[in-house]
Design a protein around this motif. Structure first.
Motif, mmCIF file in Angstrom:
data_model
loop_
_atom_site.group_PDB
_atom_site.id
_atom_site.type_symbol
_atom_site.label_atom_id
_atom_site.label_comp_id
_atom_site.label_asym_id
_atom_site.label_seq_id
_atom_site.Cartn_x
_atom_site.Cartn_y
_atom_site.Cartn_z
ATOM 1 N N ASN A 1 -3.276 -6.546 2.499
ATOM 2 C CA ASN A 1 -2.584 -7.039 1.003
ATOM 3 C C ASN A 1 -2.433 -8.461 1.062
ATOM 4 O O ASN A 1 -1.632 -9.344 1.805
ATOM 5 C CB ASN A 1 -2.386 -5.925 0.265
ATOM 6 C CG ASN A 1 -1.515 -7.036 -1.251
ATOM 7 O OD1 ASN A 1 -0.756 -7.264 -1.267
ATOM 8 N ND2 ASN A 1 -2.315 -5.915 -2.023
ATOM 9 N N ARG B 1 -11.640 -2.454 3.599
ATOM 10 C CA ARG B 1 -11.066 -3.779 3.349
ATOM 11 C C ARG B 1 -11.874 -4.911 5.054
ATOM 12 O O ARG B 1 -12.144 -6.060 4.112
ATOM 13 C CB ARG B 1 -9.289 -3.676 3.377
ATOM 14 C CG ARG B 1 -8.905 -5.323 3.566
ATOM 15 C CD ARG B 1 -7.038 -4.367 3.179
ATOM 16 N NE ARG B 1 -6.704 -4.238 4.961
ATOM 17 C CZ ARG B 1 -6.476 -3.329 4.406
ATOM 18 N NH1 ARG B 1 -6.078 -2.569 3.344
ATOM 19 N NH2 ARG B 1 -5.794 -2.670 5.824
ATOM 20 N N GLU C 1 1.171 -1.764 -0.211
ATOM 21 C CA GLU C 1 -0.367 0.201 -0.101
ATOM 22 C C GLU C 1 0.809 0.913 0.345
ATOM 23 O O GLU C 1 0.618 2.004 -0.845
ATOM 24 C CB GLU C 1 -0.572 -0.277 1.024
ATOM 25 C CG GLU C 1 -2.202 -1.668 1.409
ATOM 26 C CD GLU C 1 -1.581 -2.423 1.529
ATOM 27 O OE1 GLU C 1 -2.422 -3.420 1.805
ATOM 28 O OE2 GLU C 1 -0.340 -2.487 2.050
#
Length: 425
Positions: free
Chosen positions: A338, A241, A99
């Motif tokens: 992620n 998320r 990110e």
């Protein structure tokens, strides 16, 4: 040479006064520099918890009679206290390895902008509060350019947990680390890095006794209903998320326990709108049980208020887990990164736990649902376990024990530690 009794008493008093003055000077040596000029202090924070620490530090300087002005990057609490912020705090609100790479150009521009300003108009000392990925790079640049600025990192990065090799870079770039936990100071001393254990301000601020009924009343909630706090985080990316995970768990729980009420805090209007968009497609009966509460004061305490008024807290792993622990609320924590960030981090982490309560305790006190284990079904199951009063009570007693541990140690005053660093050669 002989002295009368009166002369002996007078001589003793003179000597004693000199000793007291010398000891006072030694104790307040850091404050001696204040007689010379007003201090210019640079501070950079990247999230709400940093803003809270920053405003407390600003007030502590002023309460001790220190003439100082503050600038850099601050949040709404610091700005309300007179802080000059050159960039919005949210510009640094990026987490994870992958990110950060996406926003690297923007972050470099912010760093270079601060360095350029402080090259032309130097501050006396730079204090990076948390946000280590940004602040440690900024401290490194300050040292590389040989600017006449002392550097302090307030809140140690988790070098004791992962990427321990970073400690060597910290030693070169940072003049002082202010540690929130005693084990951090011990770690730095092993590498000959100047460090001070200043304790966590919330540990002293929050009471050991914290009745939930009063907290519910403060938010206008019924004391007879069970409230579950759902905290996806305060950043846009976190909410995007993690909110689906929380709402998925809420759907499962609602079907089995239709009387449960769910509380979601929103740090500002933008995050409230994002959360409301995220729940708009839920079943109408569930939506009526979900209350999105927006922050309404300068101190950004809505997350704390929601946790305090909740019977059980489900939250993203981070500094908020410490706050929930200090409120003595039963909780379960989770996190999903992620996939590439998680894969990289998995091979770097040196400790068995991710959440601060478990790290402080040195054992599993709260349940951690990380990555593949962070599913709505697993989260709902762990919340249900905490609905058992005996299970919840055991966890709350463990929280209380750790709270007492954090306020019983010998802590240093952060202002004195900073001033001593400023006066050091």
């Amino acid at each position: 040479m002989l002295f009368t009794n009166h002369e002996q008493i007078a001589l003793f008093l003179v000597i004693r006064c000199k000793i007291i003055l010398l000891e006072s000077f030694k104790y307040f040596s850091g404050a001696w520099v204040l007689l010379k000029q007003k201090l210019k202090i640079g501070i950079v924070v990247g999230e709400v918890s940093g803003d809270t620490l920053g405003v407390k530090l600003m007030r502590s300087f002023r309460e001790q009679g220190i003439d100082a002005e503050f600038e850099g990057i601050g949040g709404p609490q610091m700005i309300a206290e007179g802080f000059h912020s050159y960039y919005p705090m949210e510009i640094l609100s990026v987490m994870g390895i992958v990110e950060v790479l996406k926003d690297l150009k923007k972050l470099f521009a912010v760093r270079d902008g601060l360095v350029e300003r402080w090259t032309e108009h130097p501050v006396d000392i730079f204090i990076g509060i948390d946000a280590p990925d940004f602040n440690l790079r900024l401290s490194k640049t300050i040292k590389e350019k040989q600017l006449p600025i002392k550097t302090v990192q307030y809140v140690s990065p988790s070098v004791w947990a992962w990427r321990q090799g970073r400690v060597h870079g910290i030693k070169r770039s940072v003049d002082l680390v202010l540690c929130l936990f005693p084990f951090e100071k011990t770690f730095y001393e092993n590498y000959e890095v100047a460090a001070a254990f200043v304790g966590h301000p919330l540990a002293k601020q929050l009471p050991l006794k914290n009745p939930i009924t009063e907290a519910k009343h403060q938010l206008g909630l019924s004391a007879h209903k069970t409230h579950i706090a759902l905290l996806p985080g305060s950043r846009r990316g976190e909410i995007e998320r993690l909110l689906p995970l929380l709402t998925g768990a809420a759907e499962i729980l609602h079907r089995k326990h239709p009387n449960l009420e769910f509380l979601i805090p929103a740090i500002n209007d933008a995050r409230k709108h994002q959360i409301e968009q995220g729940i708009q497609n839920l079943d109408t009966s569930l939506k009526s049980k979900i209350h999105v509460l927006e922050n309404s004061d300068a101190e950004s305490k809505i997350g704390r208020m929601v946790m305090n008024a909740s019977d059980i807290v489900a939250l993203a792993s981070g500094t908020a887990t410490l706050e929930a622990m200090l409120l003595h609320r039963p909780m379960v924590t989770f996190y999903k990164l992620n996939w590439l960030t998680y894969l990289i981090a998995k091979f770097m982490v040196k400790i068995p736990y991710y959440s601060l309560p478990n790290i402080i305790a040195g054992k599993k006190v709260i349940e951690e649902l990380i990555q593949a284990n962070a599913t709505p079904q697993h989260l709902a199951t762990e919340i249900e376990k905490l609905m058992d009063h005996e299970t919840a009570h055991i966890q709350m007693m463990q929280h209380l024990s750790m709270h007492k541990q954090l306020i019983s140690g010998n802590t240093e005053d952060p202002v004195h530690a900073i001033l001593n660093c400023l006066n050091a050669g």
